[in-house]
Design a protein around this motif. Structure first.
Motif, PDB file in Angstrom:
ATOM      1  N   LEU A   1       0.828  -1.207   0.000  1.00 19.90           N
ATOM      2  CA  LEU A   1       0.000   0.000   0.000  1.00 19.90           C
ATOM      3  C   LEU A   1       0.862   1.258   0.000  1.00 19.90           C
ATOM      4  N   ASP A   2       1.936   1.251   0.772  1.00 20.57           N
ATOM      5  CA  ASP A   2       2.808   2.429   0.819  1.00 20.57           C
ATOM      6  C   ASP A   2       3.410   2.730  -0.554  1.00 20.57           C
ATOM      7  N   ARG A   3       3.777   1.696  -1.277  1.00 19.63           N
ATOM      8  CA  ARG A   3       4.327   1.915  -2.627  1.00 19.63           C
ATOM      9  C   ARG A   3       3.270   2.548  -3.532  1.00 19.63           C
ATOM     10  N   ALA A   4       2.055   2.022  -3.467  1.00 24.15           N
ATOM     11  CA  ALA A   4       0.989   2.566  -4.305  1.00 24.15           C
ATOM     12  C   ALA A   4       0.655   4.002  -3.918  1.00 24.15           C
ATOM     13  N   LEU A   5       0.622   4.291  -2.618  1.00 25.50           N
ATOM     14  CA  LEU A   5       0.346   5.654  -2.153  1.00 25.50           C
ATOM     15  C   LEU A   5       1.441   6.611  -2.607  1.00 25.50           C
ATOM     16  N   ALA A   6       2.686   6.164  -2.543  1.00 25.49           N
ATOM     17  CA  ALA A   6       3.795   7.008  -2.977  1.00 25.49           C
ATOM     18  C   ALA A   6       3.722   7.316  -4.467  1.00 25.49           C
ATOM     19  N   GLU A   7       3.094   6.428  -5.221  1.00 25.56           N
ATOM     20  CA  GLU A   7       2.930   6.641  -6.659  1.00 25.56           C
ATOM     21  C   GLU A   7       1.684   7.446  -6.997  1.00 25.56           C
ATOM     22  N   GLY A   8       0.955   7.883  -5.956  1.00 28.98           N
ATOM     23  CA  GLY A   8      -0.187   8.753  -6.188  1.00 28.98           C
ATOM     24  C   GLY A   8      -1.547   8.093  -6.112  1.00 28.98           C
ATOM     25  N   ALA A   9      -1.605   6.811  -5.750  1.00 28.93           N
ATOM     26  CA  ALA A   9      -2.891   6.131  -5.648  1.00 28.93           C
ATOM     27  C   ALA A   9      -3.693   6.699  -4.483  1.00 28.93           C
ATOM     28  N   ASP A  10      -5.022   6.700  -4.625  1.00 29.40           N
ATOM     29  CA  ASP A  10      -5.940   7.167  -3.581  1.00 29.40           C
ATOM     30  C   ASP A  10      -6.533   5.933  -2.918  1.00 29.40           C
ATOM     31  N   ILE A  11      -5.971   5.543  -1.774  1.00 31.02           N
ATOM     32  CA  ILE A  11      -6.335   4.283  -1.120  1.00 31.02           C
ATOM     33  C   ILE A  11      -6.627   4.532   0.352  1.00 31.02           C
ATOM     34  N   SER A  12      -7.656   3.866   0.857  1.00 32.12           N
ATOM     35  CA  SER A  12      -7.927   3.793   2.292  1.00 32.12           C
ATOM     36  C   SER A  12      -8.417   2.387   2.585  1.00 32.12           C
ATOM     37  N   LEU A  13      -8.622   2.089   3.861  1.00 39.84           N
ATOM     38  CA  LEU A  13      -9.073   0.755   4.248  1.00 39.84           C
ATOM     39  C   LEU A  13      -9.807   0.846   5.573  1.00 39.84           C
ATOM     40  N   ASP A  14     -10.544  -0.210   5.899  1.00 30.26           N
ATOM     41  CA  ASP A  14     -11.150  -0.290   7.233  1.00 30.26           C
ATOM     42  C   ASP A  14     -10.864  -1.653   7.841  1.00 30.26           C
ATOM     43  N   THR A  15     -10.873  -1.692   9.175  1.00 32.22           N
ATOM     44  CA  THR A  15     -10.765  -2.957   9.901  1.00 32.22           C
ATOM     45  C   THR A  15     -11.630  -2.917  11.145  1.00 32.22           C
ATOM     46  N   TYR A  16     -11.894  -4.107  11.686  1.00 23.60           N
ATOM     47  CA  TYR A  16     -12.511  -4.254  13.009  1.00 23.60           C
ATOM     48  C   TYR A  16     -11.443  -4.792  13.965  1.00 23.60           C
ATOM     49  N   PRO A  17     -11.508  -4.434  15.258  1.00 21.24           N
ATOM     50  CA  PRO A  17     -10.420  -4.769  16.182  1.00 21.24           C
ATOM     51  C   PRO A  17     -10.602  -6.125  16.868  1.00 21.24           C
ATOM     52  N   TYR A  18     -10.787  -7.159  16.075  1.00 19.57           N
ATOM     53  CA  TYR A  18     -10.953  -8.522  16.581  1.00 19.57           C
ATOM     54  C   TYR A  18     -10.243  -9.471  15.620  1.00 19.57           C
ATOM     55  N   THR A  19      -9.946 -10.686  16.078  1.00 19.63           N
ATOM     56  CA  THR A  19      -9.291 -11.654  15.198  1.00 19.63           C
ATOM     57  C   THR A  19     -10.262 -12.549  14.429  1.00 19.63           C
ATOM     58  N   PRO A  20     -11.399 -12.992  14.979  1.00 22.08           N
ATOM     59  CA  PRO A  20     -12.289 -13.832  14.163  1.00 22.08           C
ATOM     60  C   PRO A  20     -13.035 -13.016  13.115  1.00 22.08           C
ATOM     61  N   GLY A  21     -13.348 -13.662  12.003  1.00 22.26           N
ATOM     62  CA  GLY A  21     -14.220 -13.078  11.003  1.00 22.26           C
ATOM     63  C   GLY A  21     -15.624 -13.611  11.153  1.00 22.26           C
ATOM     64  N   CYS A  22     -16.528 -13.143  10.302  1.00 19.23           N
ATOM     65  CA  CYS A  22     -17.925 -13.555  10.365  1.00 19.23           C
ATOM     66  C   CYS A  22     -18.522 -13.514   8.971  1.00 19.23           C
ATOM     67  N   THR A  23     -19.211 -14.585   8.588  1.00 14.12           N
ATOM     68  CA  THR A  23     -19.878 -14.624   7.300  1.00 14.12           C
ATOM     69  C   THR A  23     -20.955 -15.699   7.371  1.00 14.12           C
ATOM     70  N   THR A  24     -21.405 -16.181   6.217  1.00 10.87           N
ATOM     71  CA  THR A  24     -22.357 -17.286   6.194  1.00 10.87           C
ATOM     72  C   THR A  24     -21.612 -18.594   5.954  1.00 10.87           C
ATOM     73  N   LEU A  25     -22.192 -19.688   6.407  1.00 11.14           N
ATOM     74  CA  LEU A  25     -21.577 -20.993   6.172  1.00 11.14           C
ATOM     75  C   LEU A  25     -21.520 -21.288   4.677  1.00 11.14           C
ATOM     76  N   ALA A  26     -22.541 -20.858   3.937  1.00 13.37           N
ATOM     77  CA  ALA A  26     -22.560 -21.095   2.493  1.00 13.37           C
ATOM     78  C   ALA A  26     -21.422 -20.386   1.778  1.00 13.37           C
ATOM     79  N   ALA A  27     -20.899 -19.323   2.372  1.00 10.62           N
ATOM     80  CA  ALA A  27     -19.847 -18.545   1.705  1.00 10.62           C
ATOM     81  C   ALA A  27     -18.559 -19.337   1.519  1.00 10.62           C
ATOM     82  N   VAL A  28     -18.326 -20.372   2.310  1.00  9.85           N
ATOM     83  CA  VAL A  28     -17.078 -21.132   2.179  1.00  9.85           C
ATOM     84  C   VAL A  28     -17.129 -22.123   1.025  1.00  9.85           C
ATOM     85  N   LEU A  29     -18.298 -22.319   0.420  1.00 11.54           N
ATOM     86  CA  LEU A  29     -18.414 -23.280  -0.674  1.00 11.54           C
ATOM     87  C   LEU A  29     -17.649 -22.795  -1.901  1.00 11.54           C
TER      88      LEU A  29
END
Length: 534
Positions: free
Chosen positions: A273-301
């Motif tokens: 990301l730092d390389r892309a930002l240095a080249e002028g890319a417009d980038i941001s991101l979000d995170t949640y402050p936990y280690t497990p993820g959450c989705t549907t069971l069907a999503a792993v298929l």
């Protein structure tokens, strides 16, 4: 003035040092910010905030409250955290734009995220366009403000169904028109779910064309990219290259590095990301402050098993030979739905079922339930997928704390709960993300300073959303504010009790009106749809 908050420690969202001040509100806006020693404003009402922090209201950059805002006017899950604005339409799947066929299909596809399945009568789905959905939020009145992303998977479903193929020229033109109409009607950008059906079937050329439309309207692209596991770095790089080619701003959804293959690899992502930002890319991101993820069971298929939509998936699961192919992909090869990593059933915990008769699965991993029943884990998972009509939600315990901490320190980081409010035992991030940042990662661990953390949760997301009068404590800005005790603020939600409300947040204001007052939810519905003007 309508209200004067006296003697607060103002953490204004800039990331600069805090200061003591009186903050006066009038007509839903901040009318005056008077520091110590300056003339004090007077008001029809005053609130003593000595010892408390006053900050801009928090912006949840990744929310799944698309139906919860309509179904539950109280919405304390977010209001009590100090959230005053949520971004909906995430992961490429939501409820607008649709026609009658698409609406029925998407309701079934994401019932595990939001409820709203075919049997659900709690919400009257009386909209079809993005503008009509936003109008519905305004007409009904909502607890907090809401912005919307045009969901690319829903758009693809609308234009060409659930097929795994490139679009025809006419189909691509239709998709581009649907995205443009959504942006013209107030959406802030476009989301994708590139491990979810049918968005996952889109190739880079198709996505680039859609992102060019987004760029033309000044929006941003928010992908749940193709892998958070074995191919994570390559998937991030793909999105960076795609956005660069399209000339589109990029916001990486729930930017994690999960599974054993990525332990300790967050610095490699941040260097990319730092390389892309240095080249002028417009980038941001979000995170949640936990280690497990959450989705549907069907999503792993695997993706091939999901071609044709929910009915086709259920038919494949019911066929023993096809179900065996699915098992092999999951357990031996590592399916694309499970991010290229062979599934580990002891990391998959069932967090909710649509059918109450299946509630005995909740709180147990697939492996533990299978052992209790004396059967193979795949047999347990397959039966649950069939019996719950693909509606079961899961927690995936596949994250790494060092990666979580490294990513949240980055200068383009923002906060997002990814909060799924559905299910008997949802992820605690739905009720706890923002106080968990303040209590755990600021006060207890010192990963971020208070001033820096507040900037991550307020002004940075407001800038990404293109909202010029939100995200700072500044005269003339919207009076969306949170007042909290920095010494006691903490998430109440835990994995054992995920719906507990936070502590240490006595007051939250939306448009200058108390939605939380003295720690209790009022009956105020001051939220509105926040439309970005193209």
């Amino acid at each position: 003035m309508d209200l004067v908050v006296r003697g607060a420690r103002v953490v204004d969202g800039t990331g600069g040092p805090s200061y003591r001040a009186d903050v006066a509100l009038e007509g839903g806006r901040i009318a005056a910010v008077r520091r110590e020693g300056e003339p004090r404003p007077s008001g029809r009402r005053t609130l003593d905030a000595d010892g408390l922090v006053l900050a801009p209201g928090f912006i949840d950059m990744h929310a799944h409250s698309d139906l919860a805002l309509l179904r539950d006017p109280d919405h304390s899950a977010k209001a009590a955290q100090g959230v005053t604005l949520e971004v909906l339409g995430q992961d490429g799947l939501s409820y607008a734009p649709v026609d009658d066929r698409t609406l029925g299909e998407v309701r079934r596809a994401i019932a595990g995220w939001n409820g709203g399945g075919p049997e659900d009568t709690d919400v009257d789905f009386d909209w079809r366009t993005v503008g009509e959905y936003l109008d519905r939020l305004d007409r009904q009145g909502i607890a907090v403000n809401a912005a919307y992303l045009v969901p690319q998977g829903t758009v693809r479903m609308y234009a060409m169904g659930w097929e795994d193929r490139p679009p025809t020229g006419a189909e691509l033109t239709r998709m581009k028109r649907l995205v443009a109409e959504g942006l013209e009607q107030g959406a802030v950008g476009m989301s994708s779910g590139l491990t979810y059906t049918p968005g996952r079937y889109a190739g880079d050329a198709e996505l680039t064309e859609l992102c060019r439309v987004v760029a033309r309207y000044g929006g941003y692209y928010c992908p749940h990219h193709r892998s958070y596991g074995a191919g994570a770095l390559e998937a991030y790089e793909e999105m960076v290259d795609l956005a660069r080619e399209a000339g589109c701003a990029l916001h990486l959804a729930h930017a994690t590095m999960n599974f054993g293959v990525n332990e300790g690899r967050a610095p490699r992502l941040l260097a990319l990301l730092d390389r892309a930002l240095a080249e002028g890319a417009d980038i941001s991101l979000d995170t949640y402050p936990y280690t497990p993820g959450c989705t549907t069971l069907a999503a792993v298929l695997p993706g091939w098993a999901s071609v044709g939509g929910p009915d086709a998936v259920l038919a494949r699961l019911a066929d023993p030979g096809t179900a065996e192919r699915i098992r092999y992909d999951l357990e031996v090869r590592g399916s694309d739905g499970c991010h290229g990593v062979p599934v580990e059933w002891d990391t998959i915990e069932i967090s909710g079922t649509c059918d109450p008769a299946l509630a005995d699965h909740v709180g147990s991993t697939v492996a533990r339930t299978a052992a209790r029943r004396g059967e193979d884990p795949w047999a347990t998972a397959r039966r649950l997928l069939l019996d719950d009509r693909l509606g079961s939600t899961i927690l995936q315990h596949v994250g790494h704390e060092e990666n979580v901490r490294a990513i949240m320190r980055h200068r383009v980081h923002t906060g997002g709960s990814d909060g799924i409010l559905q299910g008997a035992k949802p992820h605690p991030r739905a009720y706890g993300t923002f106080p968990h940042y303040l209590g755990r990662y600021v006060r207890e661990l010192g990963v971020l300073s208070l001033e820096e953390c507040v900037a991550h949760l307020t002004s940075r997301p407001a800038a990404r959303l293109g909202l010029p009068d939100r995200g700072l404590v500044r005269e003339g800005f919207r009076a969306d504010l949170v007042i909290f005790d920095p010494g006691t603020v903490a998430a109440g939600a835990t994995f054992e009790a995920p719906r507990m409300l936070p502590s240490g947040i006595p007051h939250v204001l939306v448009d200058g009106r108390f939605v939380i007052e003295d720690g209790r939810r009022t009956d105020v519905l001051a939220g509105r749809a926040v439309r970005r003007t193209p």
